[in-house]
Write an enzyme that holds these catalytic residues in place. Structure first.
Site, mmCIF file in Angstrom:
data_model
loop_
_atom_site.group_PDB
_atom_site.id
_atom_site.type_symbol
_atom_site.label_atom_id
_atom_site.label_comp_id
_atom_site.label_asym_id
_atom_site.label_seq_id
_atom_site.Cartn_x
_atom_site.Cartn_y
_atom_site.Cartn_z
ATOM 1 N N ASP A 138 0.421 -1.481 -0.085
ATOM 2 C CA ASP A 138 -0.041 -0.035 -0.044
ATOM 3 C C ASP A 138 0.383 1.503 -0.006
ATOM 4 O OD1 ASP A 138 -0.983 -1.928 1.185
ATOM 5 O OD2 ASP A 138 -1.944 -1.097 3.169
ATOM 6 N N ASP A 227 11.814 -4.252 -3.688
ATOM 7 C CA ASP A 227 11.283 -4.253 -2.090
ATOM 8 C C ASP A 227 11.195 -5.206 -1.479
ATOM 9 O OD1 ASP A 227 9.643 -4.104 0.149
ATOM 10 O OD2 ASP A 227 7.543 -2.755 -0.863
ATOM 11 N N ALA A 229 11.571 -5.605 1.749
ATOM 12 C CA ALA A 229 11.476 -6.495 3.692
ATOM 13 C C ALA A 229 11.616 -7.654 4.217
ATOM 14 C CB ALA A 229 10.182 -5.463 3.827
ATOM 15 N N LYS A 270 11.011 -5.465 9.263
ATOM 16 C CA LYS A 270 10.863 -6.717 9.494
ATOM 17 C C LYS A 270 12.036 -8.009 9.194
ATOM 18 C CE LYS A 270 7.084 -4.308 7.238
ATOM 19 N NZ LYS A 270 6.828 -3.288 7.006
ATOM 20 N N HIS A 462 -7.952 2.328 6.723
ATOM 21 C CA HIS A 462 -8.595 1.375 7.341
ATOM 22 C C HIS A 462 -7.958 1.826 8.925
ATOM 23 C CE1 HIS A 462 -5.082 1.108 5.326
ATOM 24 N NE2 HIS A 462 -4.196 -0.139 6.359
HETATM 25 N N1 F0G Z 1 7.195 -3.174 1.280
HETATM 26 C C1 F0G Z 1 6.789 -3.930 2.044
HETATM 27 C C2 F0G Z 1 6.801 -5.037 1.051
HETATM 28 C C3 F0G Z 1 5.967 -3.680 3.307
HETATM 29 O O1 F0G Z 1 5.580 -4.631 3.832
HETATM 30 C C4 F0G Z 1 6.326 -2.386 4.335
HETATM 31 C C5 F0G Z 1 5.186 -2.648 5.471
HETATM 32 C C6 F0G Z 1 6.539 -1.254 3.459
HETATM 33 C C7 F0G Z 1 6.929 -1.221 2.414
HETATM 34 C C8 F0G Z 1 6.930 -0.193 4.194
HETATM 35 O O2 F0G Z 1 7.921 -0.134 5.223
HETATM 36 O O3 F0G Z 1 6.683 -0.112 7.238
HETATM 37 O O4 F0G Z 1 8.673 0.475 6.982
HETATM 38 O O5 F0G Z 1 7.344 1.837 5.981
HETATM 39 N N2 F0G Z 1 4.535 -3.449 5.872
HETATM 40 C C9 F0G Z 1 3.872 -3.091 7.183
HETATM 41 C C10 F0G Z 1 2.892 -4.458 7.282
HETATM 42 C C11 F0G Z 1 3.117 -1.809 7.383
HETATM 43 O O6 F0G Z 1 2.150 -5.288 8.338
HETATM 44 O O7 F0G Z 1 2.625 -4.984 6.754
HETATM 45 P P1 F0G Z 1 7.532 0.068 6.495
#
Ligand code: F0G
Length: 472
Positions: A138, A227, A229, A270, A462
């Site tokens: 998102d 990306d 994470a 993560k 949300h």
């Molecule tokens: N990319 C992915 C794949 C993520 O899952 C998230 C964050 C971000 C970027 C953004 O990173 O939160 O450090 O700014 N995911 C969290 C989740 C919030 O609950 O999946 P961030």
């Protein structure tokens, strides 16, 4: 048929059972609550679990982001954090670790993942651009769309069928990606591949698929951003599922993955095993120069970018630890353990289990709740009501409204995510989660009404949406 009881005492040379690759040195008490308390708290929170206080939650599966436990090595590294404004030792420790893992020579720290996106995309994305990828997260999508550019999802169709088993369900559909490039290459500043694919259920992308994306990008002269994470979990799946990788170390696989990319954005919360932090890394000086222009005004100077020195130290160690097989095996084993318990009860989820979470297919559980009453959100409320367990809706509420028609977007999946924090809960907690969900599942036919929206924000509703039972 009565259960077959095997007398374990008669089996010679038994294989040792699986156990965690760490032991616990510090604990944090958590508290159960009564159903009456939870009813009251749900009302006060307007049936939105984001609005609950954390102490009202028994087992918190809202996210795996920044919620993991650090190791003794990480805590001790924090004590030697260098808090110098410029040129801190801790920055170079972190940078050296990132460079040795990924091969990227340029590193720009940011305070978290979305900040890395904001900085890099400020340099690269302009109005009218198209950024193809696999189920953009998102915030990634938000940072593209807020620049009046378009995020085009090229995930393989298999990801939409939650019952289908596929080893690399997060992968990019090469034909879809090629169609975008064929038609609009001039408008594509880069391709983004999310490893693992969070939105599709924490599903991995195969090395072969990453290679295919690279080849296609090269043909069109485009660069590729990962990306990243959950890059380490992705590497674990490559090692355990993809032919030819069983004998490779995680670090070798990670290095090969990033050899196929030009840059990465990272949410270190993560797979970096820290509570806060992020970065951009790249092999290209021009992209580094571009990011430099924006990191200073948005995040901070080039050698801290929104992070403390001590946090950069902890991240350097976290990245090292989480690219070791034993640590990843313990983590993914726990997610798979929960999945196996859900299988016993026949509860439908995005198959196979993902790296960081189980995504329950709410549309197959609460079949009586109309989509206009948000089945996945209803299931999230029911699970909290049952046992104080906080999941997260990844469904029709999260999907927001169509920006033009302002209609709810009911086209995607309606899931409840149970994200498992790293090194935080035990398998006993997984048993509680499974049984709580079974109890909800057993009474699913009696749940015929969902929730209605009382108030919502125009974007990313949300987090703050106010809901009420639809029957009121
Ligand atoms: N990319 C992915 C794949 C993520 O899952 C998230 C964050 C971000 C970027 C953004 O990173 O939160 O450090 O700014 N995911 C969290 C989740 C919030 O609950 O999946 P961030």
């Amino acid at each position: 048929m009565p259960p077959v009881i095997i007398n374990l005492k008669t089996i010679p040379n038994m294989e040792l059972p699986f156990a965690e690759s760490w032991r616990i040195k510090m604990i944090e008490p958590i508290r159960k609550s009564t159903r009456e308390e939870r009813e009251q708290w749900l009302r006060e929170a307007d049936y939105n679990v984001f609005q609950l206080k954390a102490e009202q939650v028994y087992i918190d599966l809202l996210t795996d982001s920044g919620t993991g436990a650090m190791s003794d090595r990480q805590w001790s590294a924090m004590m030697v954090g260098d808090e110098s404004y410029a040129g801190a030792k801790s920055f170079f420790h972190m940078k050296d670790m990132i460079s040795s893992l990924t091969g990227f020579g340029y590193v720009v720290p940011t305070h978290q993942g979305r900040a890395a996106e904001n900085v890099l995309f400020s340099a690269l994305v302009k109005e009218g651009d198209i950024v193809p990828g696999n189920s953009h997260f998102d915030t990634t999508k938000g940072h593209i769309e807020s620049r009046h550019a378009f995020a085009v999802d090229c995930t393989i169709d298999e990801a939409r069928d939650t019952a289908l088993e596929h080893p690399f369900k997060g992968s990019v559909d090469i034909a879809k990606l090629e169609a975008v490039l064929e038609k609009d290459a001039a408008r594509v500043p880069f391709i983004i591949v999310t490893v693992t694919n969070n939105t599709a259920g924490g599903q991995p992308v195969s090395m072969e698929n990453l290679r295919q994306v690279r080849r296609l990008a090269d043909r069109y002269g485009k660069r590729v951003v990962f990306d990243s994470a959950r890059f380490a979990e992705n590497a674990y799946f490559i090692k355990t599922r993809e032919e030819g990788y069983a004998g490779h170390t995680i670090k070798e696989i990670v290095r090969e993955m990033f050899s196929l990319a030009d840059a990465m954005t990272m949410s270190a919360k993560k797979d970096g095993l820290v509570n806060m932090g992020g970065f951009i890394a790249t092999r290209h000086q021009d992209w580094f120069e571009g990011a430099k222009r924006f990191v200073i005004p948005f995040e901070g100077y080039l050698t801290y970018g929104g992070m403390n020195g001590r946090d950069m130290e902890a991240l350097a160690v976290g990245l090292d630890e989480n690219t070791e097989f034993d640590n990843l095996e313990t983590r993914i084993h726990q997610v798979q353990y929960l999945a196996a318990r859900l299988d016993e009860f026949g509860i439908p989820y995005q198959r196979p289990a993902g790296g960081h979470a189980i995504f329950i297919d709410a549309s197959k559980v609460l079949t009586k709740v109309p989509k206009e009453e948000f089945p996945a959100q209803t299931l999230t409320v029911e699970l909290y009501r049952e046992a104080g367990i906080r999941g997260c809706e990844i469904g029709y509420i999260l999907a927001d409204r169509d920006p033009v028609t302002r209609e709810n977007r009911f086209g995607g999946l309606d899931l409840m995510r149970l994200a498992i924090p790293r090194r935080t809960y035990t398998d006993n907690h997984m048993d509680v989660i499974a049984v709580a969900l079974k109890n909800v599942y057993d009474r699913r036919e009696s749940i015929t009404r969902g929730v209605k929206i009382i108030w919502e924000a125009p974007l990313m509703r949300h987090f703050t949406v106010k809901l009420a039972p639809a029957c009121d």
